[in-house]
Write a protein that holds these residues in place. Structure first.
Motif, PDB file in Angstrom:
ATOM      1  N   GLN A  35       1.026  -1.056   0.056  1.00  7.49           N
ATOM      2  CA  GLN A  35       0.220   0.087  -0.246  1.00  7.49           C
ATOM      3  C   GLN A  35       0.874   1.203   0.428  1.00  7.49           C
ATOM      4  OE1 GLN A  35      -2.267  -0.447   3.391  1.00  7.49           O
ATOM      5  NE2 GLN A  35      -3.759  -1.678   2.530  1.00  7.49           N
ATOM      6  N   GLU A  36       1.655   0.840   0.560  1.00  6.27           N
ATOM      7  CA  GLU A  36       3.107   2.798   0.830  1.00  6.27           C
ATOM      8  C   GLU A  36       3.754   2.637  -0.537  1.00  6.27           C
ATOM      9  OE1 GLU A  36       5.024   5.985   2.108  1.00  6.27           O
ATOM     10  OE2 GLU A  36       3.159   4.904   2.825  1.00  6.27           O
ATOM     11  N   ILE A  59       1.972   9.767  -6.072  1.00  9.18           N
ATOM     12  CA  ILE A  59       3.012  10.541  -5.517  1.00  9.18           C
ATOM     13  C   ILE A  59       3.821  11.182  -6.977  1.00  9.18           C
ATOM     14  CG2 ILE A  59       4.084  11.971  -4.559  1.00  9.18           C
ATOM     15  CD1 ILE A  59       2.399  10.823  -1.724  1.00  9.18           C
ATOM     16  N   ARG A 110       0.921   4.323  -2.655  1.00  9.07           N
ATOM     17  CA  ARG A 110       1.309   5.941  -2.078  1.00  9.07           C
ATOM     18  C   ARG A 110       2.344   6.792  -2.786  1.00  9.07           C
ATOM     19  NH1 ARG A 110       2.329   9.168   1.382  1.00  9.07           N
ATOM     20  NH2 ARG A 110       4.022   8.121   1.805  1.00  9.07           N
TER      21      ARG A 110
END
Length: 79
Positions: free
Chosen positions: A66-67, A74, A70
């Protein structure tokens, strides 16, 4: 279109014009020396130049996957 041709070009082909979505999926494809398959999470990108998702990375935990998504989102939004 062979998506494997693009895997070693990261991040050149990663941009907001070509990536339609980022997802992660669990799999047990990673083989350890103790003859065990262990669940890992694959971060995948769907791109408009490939019929198959492109594997961007493999993570040991769902939170790590998930990180990564993310951070990629970005990066995509900043290009």
């Amino acid at each position: 279109d062979n998506h494997w041709d693009y895997m070693n070009r990261f991040p050149d082909y990663i941009n907001s014009d070509t990536i339609t979505s980022l997802v992660y999926e669990t799999g047990d494809w990673y083989f350890y020396t103790n003859d065990k398959y262990v669940d890992h999470y694959f971060v995948l990108a769907f791109a408009n130049w490939s019929k198959m998702p492109v594997i961007l990375s493999m993570c040991e935990t769902e939170a790590e996957a998930q990180e990564q998504i993310r951070l990629l989102a970005i990066e995509l939004n900043n290009k």
